[in-house]
Design a protein around this motif. Structure first.
Motif, mmCIF file in Angstrom:
data_model
loop_
_atom_site.group_PDB
_atom_site.id
_atom_site.type_symbol
_atom_site.label_atom_id
_atom_site.label_comp_id
_atom_site.label_asym_id
_atom_site.label_seq_id
_atom_site.Cartn_x
_atom_site.Cartn_y
_atom_site.Cartn_z
ATOM 1 N N ILE A 38 0.842 -1.195 0.000
ATOM 2 C CA ILE A 38 0.000 0.000 0.000
ATOM 3 C C ILE A 38 0.879 1.249 0.000
ATOM 4 C CG2 ILE A 38 -1.908 -1.131 1.203
ATOM 5 C CD1 ILE A 38 -0.977 0.269 3.774
ATOM 6 N N VAL A 39 0.260 2.390 -0.226
ATOM 7 C CA VAL A 39 0.936 3.681 -0.098
ATOM 8 C C VAL A 39 0.509 4.265 1.236
ATOM 9 C CG1 VAL A 39 1.195 5.999 -1.014
ATOM 10 C CG2 VAL A 39 1.015 4.060 -2.569
ATOM 11 N N GLN A 40 1.495 4.575 2.067
ATOM 12 C CA GLN A 40 1.218 5.121 3.397
ATOM 13 C C GLN A 40 2.124 6.322 3.607
ATOM 14 O OE1 GLN A 40 2.235 2.521 6.734
ATOM 15 N NE2 GLN A 40 0.140 2.810 7.500
ATOM 16 N N VAL A 47 2.573 -4.332 4.188
ATOM 17 C CA VAL A 47 1.901 -4.456 5.473
ATOM 18 C C VAL A 47 1.319 -5.861 5.578
ATOM 19 C CG1 VAL A 47 0.038 -3.541 6.907
ATOM 20 C CG2 VAL A 47 1.302 -2.018 5.411
ATOM 21 N N SER A 48 1.408 -6.440 6.754
ATOM 22 C CA SER A 48 0.799 -7.739 6.988
ATOM 23 C C SER A 48 -0.722 -7.603 6.854
ATOM 24 C CB SER A 48 1.146 -8.229 8.391
ATOM 25 O OG SER A 48 0.355 -9.342 8.732
ATOM 26 N N PRO A 49 -1.391 -8.559 6.209
ATOM 27 C CA PRO A 49 -2.845 -8.467 6.090
ATOM 28 C C PRO A 49 -3.547 -8.501 7.452
ATOM 29 C CG PRO A 49 -2.054 -10.568 5.245
ATOM 30 C CD PRO A 49 -0.856 -9.723 5.527
#
Length: 60
Positions: A38-40, A47-49
């Motif tokens: 993702i873009v954060q 990122v871990s689901p």
């Protein structure tokens, strides 16, 4: 005539479809044990689901 009510129904159907797709994606990522990219804060991160919220609490 029925345009506004149909628009709301269509909008709700689209949101439900997106929520279902999100849940299926998270389930698949958990099954494969792979991160969600993702873009954060302007950065691309993995990122871990398990760290992502379910679709019901994600909706604002």
């Amino acid at each position: 005539m029925n345009q506004p009510s149909q628009g709301t129904t269509t909008s709700q159907q689209i949101q439900e479809g997106l929520d279902a797709a999100y849940e299926h994606m998270l389930a698949f990522k958990r099954y494969k044990q792979t991160p969600v990219v993702i873009v954060q804060n302007g950065q691309v991160v993995a990122v871990s689901p398990d760290e992502l919220p379910p679709a019901a609490s994600k909706a604002a």
